[in-house]
Design an enzyme around this catalytic site. Sequence first.
Site, mmCIF file in Angstrom:
data_model
loop_
_atom_site.group_PDB
_atom_site.id
_atom_site.type_symbol
_atom_site.label_atom_id
_atom_site.label_comp_id
_atom_site.label_asym_id
_atom_site.label_seq_id
_atom_site.Cartn_x
_atom_site.Cartn_y
_atom_site.Cartn_z
ATOM 1 N N LYS B 75 -88.743 -36.935 153.898
ATOM 2 C CA LYS B 75 -88.948 -35.516 154.242
ATOM 3 C C LYS B 75 -89.933 -35.413 155.404
ATOM 4 O O LYS B 75 -90.927 -36.173 155.461
ATOM 5 C CB LYS B 75 -89.491 -34.788 153.011
ATOM 6 C CG LYS B 75 -89.550 -33.266 153.121
ATOM 7 C CD LYS B 75 -89.960 -32.681 151.767
ATOM 8 C CE LYS B 75 -90.033 -31.152 151.810
ATOM 9 N NZ LYS B 75 -90.433 -30.606 150.507
ATOM 10 N N SER B 150 -87.633 -26.850 148.928
ATOM 11 C CA SER B 150 -87.766 -27.041 150.354
ATOM 12 C C SER B 150 -87.262 -28.407 150.854
ATOM 13 O O SER B 150 -87.179 -28.604 152.063
ATOM 14 C CB SER B 150 -89.213 -26.870 150.789
ATOM 15 O OG SER B 150 -90.025 -27.789 150.154
ATOM 16 N N SER B 174 -89.495 -28.044 144.762
ATOM 17 C CA SER B 174 -88.834 -28.431 146.008
ATOM 18 C C SER B 174 -88.096 -29.754 146.036
ATOM 19 O O SER B 174 -87.435 -30.043 147.026
ATOM 20 C CB SER B 174 -89.846 -28.402 147.152
ATOM 21 O OG SER B 174 -90.194 -27.053 147.405
#
Lengths: 95, 483
Positions: B75, B150, B174
Amino acid sequence: MITQTELEKIAALAKLSLDKEDTQALLNDVSSILDFANAIAEVEVGELNLTEEKTKELREDIIYPSTSVEDILSNAAEQRDGYFVARKLGGLTDE
Amino acid sequence: MNKIKDIKHLLEAREASCVEVTKQFLSASQQENAELNAYISLTEETALKTAAAVDKKQQSGEKLLPLEGIPFVLKDNIATAGLKTTCASRMLENHVPIYDAAVWESLQKQNAVLIGKGNMDEFAMGSTCETSYFGGAKNPQNTDYVAGGSSGGVAAAVAGGLSIFGIGSDTGGSIRQPASFCGIVGLKPTYGAVSRRGLIAYASSFDQIGPLTTCVEDAALVFDAIRGEDPLDMTSRDSSAVSDQLTGDIKGLRIGIAKEYFENLPKDLADSLQQAIALYQSLGAEIVPIEFPMLKYSLPTYYILACAEASSNLGRYDGIRYGYHAEKFSDLEDFVCRTRSEGFGEEVRRRILLGTYVLSAGYFDAYYHKAQLVRNSIKNQFKTIFESCDCLLTPTVPLTAMKSGANLDPVKTYQTDICTVTVNIAGLPAVSIPCGFDSKGLPIGMQLIGNQFSEALILNTALAFERETAEQYIKTPDRGVKL
């Protein structure tokens, strides 16, 4: 629930500019989020019990190589003689 | 779907070199990214360099480490020295970190192959991936729908066959929510199990790093590789390895069902979860009814505290030491304000304002302090819950993926986090696994929540389910690398 004046004060604290056009939308959004957040007002909970004794655990003070000044400055907008530069004038006058 | 052991087999049987495999994943990622937008950047040079090192090691006859040679996505809020790390924000659009995150260090030690940096909601604030400065990631199951957030880009890359595993972060759901939306496995470890050093902070007492994978076994392998105490993250702790504890046997396990999580669920989700509960009973688990009256306060508690912490953490972005900076300004104060207003997107600005408000004089007691007390109460309620059961079974999200561009108002979006945020409030581990599809064919996720440091138990419980249902519920994508 939140007034225009309050929003402006909070924005100043948060170092954010408020665009004149989107202030109303922002006021509506923040107000509805605060209404949503206010749900916790109704619940009764006890105070935190902070009387527990805790011992302090400190690590040994051992010196080791850290990050170089060159690396630290490498992402700066501007630097001079090993210092970060924060310009005070930027082409606009106070409105 | 592709698993870690599939790559391992190829490499150990010398059916392909790591460089060949890596090139396949890089090429697929390049090709599919136009549609999926799963990656913010591809790290081709780094990937091929690592792959070459793996091939050299393989040729010398040395045994490969568990994640050696495995292509993965990180990420883009996790610092990779020398490689852009943007947090999907204009504020850090061209930012190159000067140090590695602890988790990236651990994965480099294993020669895991970094394919690219995963797309995400800006500064991890969002539930759709659509607050990303670079546009949202699409759901590989159906690209009319979002990948979730997210860690949306990470989930899309893994579910789309573009990486074998992903590393995401989870502050209010997330990792688990995009895993649920994309039909893969997502594990949020116990707070402190994985070092947060180098994870660009959103809410420091909630953030945790964890794996997104195509199967439970892989989630365990990745967790084992990244867990551990780090002297540079004082909130981190050592924990035991979990991979060798997975048997799939859950006879006598007490699974708690709290009715509060199941209120107002859409019918297809309710049916899937009921079927999952029935399956667990048939495997020998005991179902225990649980009460969780504090659940309804978890969303306001989370948003108050997380936004407060975010407003503090994001105070560092002033354009002077790193990041975006305004070009025209009247004085230093104006420079900082313009930098922040131009550099941050709408959702980030909204959360900073909310956080500043709840911390400000006159409101601190009613909001921030009260939320701290409620947080404590929720933690205590979990302690009671885990006296009667070993884990809780809940939906991961009370819905399936939203349509792209649906643009729900903030409060409606926040309300979809109801099943996930409580876990971060209490710092507990939780895993999401696929448990069905809705009437549109979109994946439904089931969440298992355990007590602190019970990753082995919840993963084992997940494995038992997966063994019975993987063929039905884990759908191989029609894109990406086919090994």
